[in-house]
Design a protein around this motif. Structure first.
Motif, mmCIF file in Angstrom:
data_model
loop_
_atom_site.group_PDB
_atom_site.id
_atom_site.type_symbol
_atom_site.label_atom_id
_atom_site.label_comp_id
_atom_site.label_asym_id
_atom_site.label_seq_id
_atom_site.Cartn_x
_atom_site.Cartn_y
_atom_site.Cartn_z
ATOM 1 N N ARG A 123 16.290 -49.825 28.344
ATOM 2 C CA ARG A 123 16.754 -50.780 29.299
ATOM 3 C C ARG A 123 16.814 -52.218 28.737
ATOM 4 O O ARG A 123 17.781 -52.876 28.953
ATOM 5 C CB ARG A 123 16.045 -50.741 30.666
ATOM 6 N N ARG A 164 19.597 -52.616 26.283
ATOM 7 C CA ARG A 164 21.095 -52.963 27.271
ATOM 8 C C ARG A 164 21.001 -54.119 27.636
ATOM 9 O O ARG A 164 22.173 -54.874 27.495
ATOM 10 C CB ARG A 164 21.025 -51.926 28.290
ATOM 11 N N ARG A 165 20.014 -54.680 28.046
ATOM 12 C CA ARG A 165 19.942 -56.112 28.598
ATOM 13 C C ARG A 165 20.228 -57.153 27.543
ATOM 14 O O ARG A 165 21.065 -58.087 28.069
ATOM 15 C CB ARG A 165 18.770 -56.678 29.204
ATOM 16 N N CYS A 204 21.996 -56.822 24.809
ATOM 17 C CA CYS A 204 23.626 -56.539 24.574
ATOM 18 C C CYS A 204 24.440 -57.132 25.305
ATOM 19 O O CYS A 204 25.288 -57.699 25.210
ATOM 20 C CB CYS A 204 23.902 -54.857 24.346
ATOM 21 N N ASP A 205 23.733 -57.052 26.807
ATOM 22 C CA ASP A 205 24.761 -57.508 27.981
ATOM 23 C C ASP A 205 24.706 -59.169 27.619
ATOM 24 O O ASP A 205 25.671 -59.722 27.838
ATOM 25 C CB ASP A 205 23.832 -57.363 29.410
ATOM 26 N N VAL A 206 23.532 -59.730 27.614
ATOM 27 C CA VAL A 206 23.417 -61.224 27.560
ATOM 28 C C VAL A 206 23.987 -61.680 26.211
ATOM 29 O O VAL A 206 24.593 -62.755 26.057
ATOM 30 C CB VAL A 206 22.115 -61.736 27.869
ATOM 31 N N GLY A 243 26.551 -60.487 24.658
ATOM 32 C CA GLY A 243 28.118 -59.882 24.359
ATOM 33 C C GLY A 243 28.086 -58.944 23.244
ATOM 34 O O GLY A 243 29.075 -58.978 22.653
ATOM 35 N N ALA A 301 29.031 -55.684 22.146
ATOM 36 C CA ALA A 301 29.868 -54.413 22.676
ATOM 37 C C ALA A 301 30.079 -53.672 21.789
ATOM 38 O O ALA A 301 30.459 -54.046 20.209
ATOM 39 C CB ALA A 301 31.065 -55.057 23.392
ATOM 40 N N PRO A 354 21.510 -53.512 34.203
ATOM 41 C CA PRO A 354 22.251 -53.523 32.880
ATOM 42 C C PRO A 354 23.450 -52.933 32.930
ATOM 43 O O PRO A 354 23.564 -51.905 33.945
ATOM 44 C CB PRO A 354 21.231 -52.508 31.950
ATOM 45 N N VAL A 355 24.263 -53.345 32.182
ATOM 46 C CA VAL A 355 25.970 -52.935 32.193
ATOM 47 C C VAL A 355 26.162 -51.912 30.905
ATOM 48 O O VAL A 355 26.821 -51.088 30.917
ATOM 49 C CB VAL A 355 26.594 -54.019 32.405
ATOM 50 N N THR A 356 25.642 -52.488 29.699
ATOM 51 C CA THR A 356 25.963 -51.828 28.522
ATOM 52 C C THR A 356 25.393 -50.404 28.713
ATOM 53 O O THR A 356 24.237 -49.963 29.054
ATOM 54 C CB THR A 356 25.249 -52.374 27.277
#
Ligand code: BDR
Ligand code: CA
Length: 311
Positions: free
Chosen positions: A47, A50-51, A53-55, A57, A59, A95-97
């Motif tokens: 998790r 993922r967090r 990578c989200d913050v 950017g 991708a 988390p989105v990624t």
């Protein structure tokens, strides 16, 4: 040409900055982020990857979840250092990624088998995933150019007087990687304790002024608190990004070729990295061990990486 790498990690405050540096530095091409249980349980370290990578950017870099337990022995986590979430300090949204695979070891096997050129593995958590990969698919060793791991020390440990966390958490895994025939570089506490993210460093990152920079400063702030409370450090050491820095700008980290062994059985010394710097054993050198750090250039790299991912 950029060095293709797999970053195997257990985020973790300093792992988070290792992800940022690996994603931002032009000399490195991040093929995948694999997660392992270490600083926290596997669900939490995954998790946290993922967090970040989200913050940041980040991708298009697959995040794959590897092993949840060490090869042998009891699992340890470092909630005292990294908090209950493994990344305490900043607030994060859900988390989105995505997680690309929950069979991280199988994913890495297929990634390596499908490539024409070798890949470097940078490991900043316990070496469980890398060892499990080599046990399950010994043929992929030929596809790994080198393993650079943050762990161990030429001096004292941080979990026990002799053992550093990443090696202590899975000594058998470290031993398997060391004896795999793949060139191994160790970046240990003897060097990483020189990289203290003091107020001047934190100010430089804060001045970037982006959401990512704010998260980094909050991470460093939490890390400063635990390093102060547990070990009395004046500022927190940023261990893991140094393994990435060594690959990205090799003259920032000096190494020496020497004998390295992993203590598996000692009553008080299990998980110790036994480094024969004075060549007293007569045993042949088998590893490159980091012994010097250009701290100024290292911080320049970290600050630049945060700035790069902030634009
Ligand atoms: C290592 O252990 C973890 O707490 C850090 O993330 C780093 O990889 C330092 O001993
Ligand atoms: Ca780590």
């Amino acid at each position: 040409m950029a060095t293709p790498i797999i970053l195997d990690c257990d985020p973790g405050h300093d792992d988070a900055l290792a992800i940022v540096l690996a994603a931002a530095h032009p000399a490195v091409r991040l093929l995948a982020i694999s997660t392992v249980a270490g600083n926290q349980t596997l669900d939490k370290t995954t998790r946290n990857a993922r967090r970040i990578c989200d913050v940041a950017g980040i991708a298009g870099v697959p995040i794959v979840a590897g092993r949840a337990k060490p090869l042998r022995g009891n699992q340890i986590v470092a909630a005292d250092v990294h908090g209950e979430s493994g990344l305490d300090g900043p607030g994060f949204g859900p988390p989105v990624t995505p997680v690309t695979s929950t069979d991280g070891v199988g994913y890495l096997r297929d990634l390596l088998r499908g490539r024409a050129e070798q890949v470097t593995v940078v490991a900043t958590g316990p070496l469980t995933n890398v060892a499990a990969l080599l046990l399950a698919a010994p043929d992929v060793a030929a596809m790994i150019e080198r393993v650079v791991f943050m762990g161990g020390s030429t001096e004292q440990g941080n979990v026990t007087p002799c053992a550093e966390f990443n090696v202590y958490a899975d000594p058998e895994a470290a031993d398997i990687v060391l004896h795999s025939g793949i060139p191994v570089t160790m970046v240990g506490l003897n060097v990483t304790h020189q990289a203290l993210a003091d107020e001047a460093v934190q100010r430089r990152i804060a001045a970037i002024g982006s959401p990512l920079a704010r998260v980094c400063v909050e991470l460093l702030d939490f890390f400063a608190g635990t390093y102060h409370d547990i070990w009395g450090f004046p500022a927190p050491p940023l261990h893991d990004p140094i393994a990435v820095a060594l690959l990205a700008e090799p003259d920032v980290v000096g190494t020496t070729r020497t004998r390295l062994d992993i203590e598996l059985t000692g009553t008080f010394t299990r998980g110790a990295t036994v480094v024969d710097l004075y060549e007293r054993t007569g045993r042949p050198p088998n590893a490159d061990v980091a012994v010097r750090l250009d701290t100024e250039r290292f911080w320049d790299m970290v600050v630049r990486a945060v700035a790069t991912l902030s634009t």
